[in-house]
Design an enzyme around this catalytic site. Structure first.
Site, PDB file in Angstrom:
ATOM      1  CG  ASP A 186      -7.677  -1.554  -2.454  1.00  0.00           C
ATOM      2  OD1 ASP A 186      -8.805  -1.053  -2.266  1.00  0.00           O
ATOM      3  OD2 ASP A 186      -6.625  -0.929  -2.293  1.00  0.00           O
ATOM      4  CG  HIS A 203      -2.037   0.971   1.163  1.00  0.00           C
ATOM      5  ND1 HIS A 203      -1.890   2.300   1.495  1.00  0.00           N
ATOM      6  CD2 HIS A 203      -3.329   0.806   0.804  1.00  0.00           C
ATOM      7  CE1 HIS A 203      -3.059   2.919   1.340  1.00  0.00           C
ATOM      8  NE2 HIS A 203      -3.947   2.045   0.935  1.00  0.00           N
TER       9      HIS A 203
END
Length: 429
Positions: free
Chosen positions: A364, A306
């Site tokens: 995600d 991330h």
């Protein structure tokens, strides 16, 4: 008052700049008087080292893998709370009492229907319109229907607009989905909770009743909760910038939706699913793992690591639990994408290359798996993100409106173009 000062030397001039110590995070240098006192600007593309505001809503420590809403860790909220309670927390600053929560949930539930004339807006789009295009247009059009909640100087109108947006966004997203697949709209029901209502509006048809599975409803609620707010990200900053001009709340949230649509922001879980579809079958996973390790190959594993979190994504642990529950319920035997996802997750977590570089599956990755298993097309992933993030946008908007330091956003630039020159008649060029 500033806690201390920083000295900036420009030629023979020394400027004393105030410094502030936040309740969490690094110290901040106040440069608001830099141009007036030093005749210079700072240069910070993407504003990655610039605080555009002060806020009490959300704090992120990317190195620790920490996300706090009003001081509460996101994993505790996602495990023990639910979305509308988190909405209350973000909006009002404290967890509600039982009576406060009941009142808040009732107000949201009783505002989920859209003005009936707004159905005409949906029918004005082409059938193959992307749901995000529909949502951007319809949310912006709300300001044409709800005139009694557009005066940002009135605290009560701000409150009404906030409830309306949180309540109606799932209805708008579900209707955008129904429109693109050619099915009739399904109206909300007041006897269902927020997540169950959304699932029913997406998947029910008039010909038969639809029973929402509680495991799927809980997973949907967690997706909403885990995406509710994420500090000063691109879409939130867009909402704040639009708000700084005094624009009405519906226009500002529509601007946030438009920004979220970008694949670098709200489309991460869609990109992850497209990668899994590209891999195709589990036997090709070693090939793609090798490509991800090859520094000369531009391919990278989507859904791992991330930009903000340099350790682990604190939202991913809870989302993984939901993903496991959903896949156990629905199975993956007939879905090659989900088979690839499960085996890729196991392969990456067992590979020192990824664990040493802290490239763990992020929120995600797991949310994309859950939405795929539920039957949502990838075109609906970002609209669902917009439903989730609406409360974050509104909380930031409400905070900004009452901030005495608020002023219209006006970034500076590093001008590299032509200097002063005279106009030349066209015959002489």
């Amino acid at each position: 008052m500033a806690d201390k000062t920083a000295t900036l030397t420009i030629g023979d001039t020394n400027l004393e700049l105030p410094m502030y110590s936040p309740s969490a995070g690094p110290d901040v240098i106040d440069i608001t008087k830099l141009y007036a006192q030093g005749n210079v600007f700072t240069y910070d593309p993407g504003f990655t080292s610039t605080a555009s505001c002060d806020s009490t809503i959300t704090f992120i420590d990317g190195d620790k893998g920490e996300l706090l809403h009003r001081g509460y860790p996101i994993d505790q909220l996602a495990s023990d709370s639910h979305y509308l309670e988190v909405c209350y927390l973000l909006l009002y600053g404290e967890l509600p009492s039982a009576a406060q929560l009941e009142d808040f949930e009732s107000r949201v539930t009783n505002h989920t229907m859209l003005h009936e004339q707004m159905m005409n807006f949906f029918r004005g789009f082409r059938r193959d319109a992307h749901p995000m295009a529909v949502m951007t247009g319809v949310v912006g059009a709300m300001s044409a229907f709800y005139h009694d909640s557009t005066d940002i100087s009135d605290p009560w109108q701000r409150e009404v607009a906030s409830i309306r947006l949180i309540a109606k966004m799932p209805t708008i997203a579900a209707m955008a989905y129904k429109y693109t697949i050619g099915q009739p709209f399904v109206y909300p029901r007041n006897d269902l909770d927020y997540a169950a209502n959304f699932l029913r509006m997406c998947f029910a048809v008039p010909a038969e009743d639809y029973q929402v599975n509680p495991i799927l409803s809980r997973a949907m609620d967690r997706i909403f909760t885990l995406h509710a707010d994420h500090e000063q990200n691109a879409s939130t900053s867009t909402v704040r910038l639009a708000s700084s001009s005094g624009a009405n709340p519906f226009a500002c949230i529509a601007a946030g939706i438009a920004c979220l649509w970008g694949p670098a922001h709200g489309g991460a879980n869609q990109a992850c699913l497209e990668m899994l579809q590209e891999i195709g079958t589990p036997d090709r996973i070693p090939e793609y793992i090798a490509r991800a390790k090859d520094k000369d190959d531009p391919f990278r594993l989507m859904g791992f690591g991330h930009r903000v979190y340099k350790n682990f994504d604190p939202r991913a642990k809870v989302m993984k639990q939901s993903a496991d529950e959903v896949l156990d319920l629905l199975g993956i035997e007939n879905n090659p994408v989900l088979q690839v996802a499960k085996e890729l997750e196991a392969a990456a977590l067992a590979d020192p290359y990824f664990t040493e570089k802290k490239l763990f599956p992020n929120v995600d990755f797991y949310s994309g798996i859950i939405l795929e298993a539920m039957g949502f097309p990838t075109s609906m992933f970002t609209p669902i993100f917009a439903v989730s993030r609406t409360v974050g946008w509104i909380s930031q908007w409400k905070e900004m409106i009452v901030d005495p330091k608020m002023k219209i956003g006006r970034p500076r630039q590093l001008y590299m173009g032509a200097t002063l020159r005279d106009y030349v008649d066209i015959e002489k060029r």
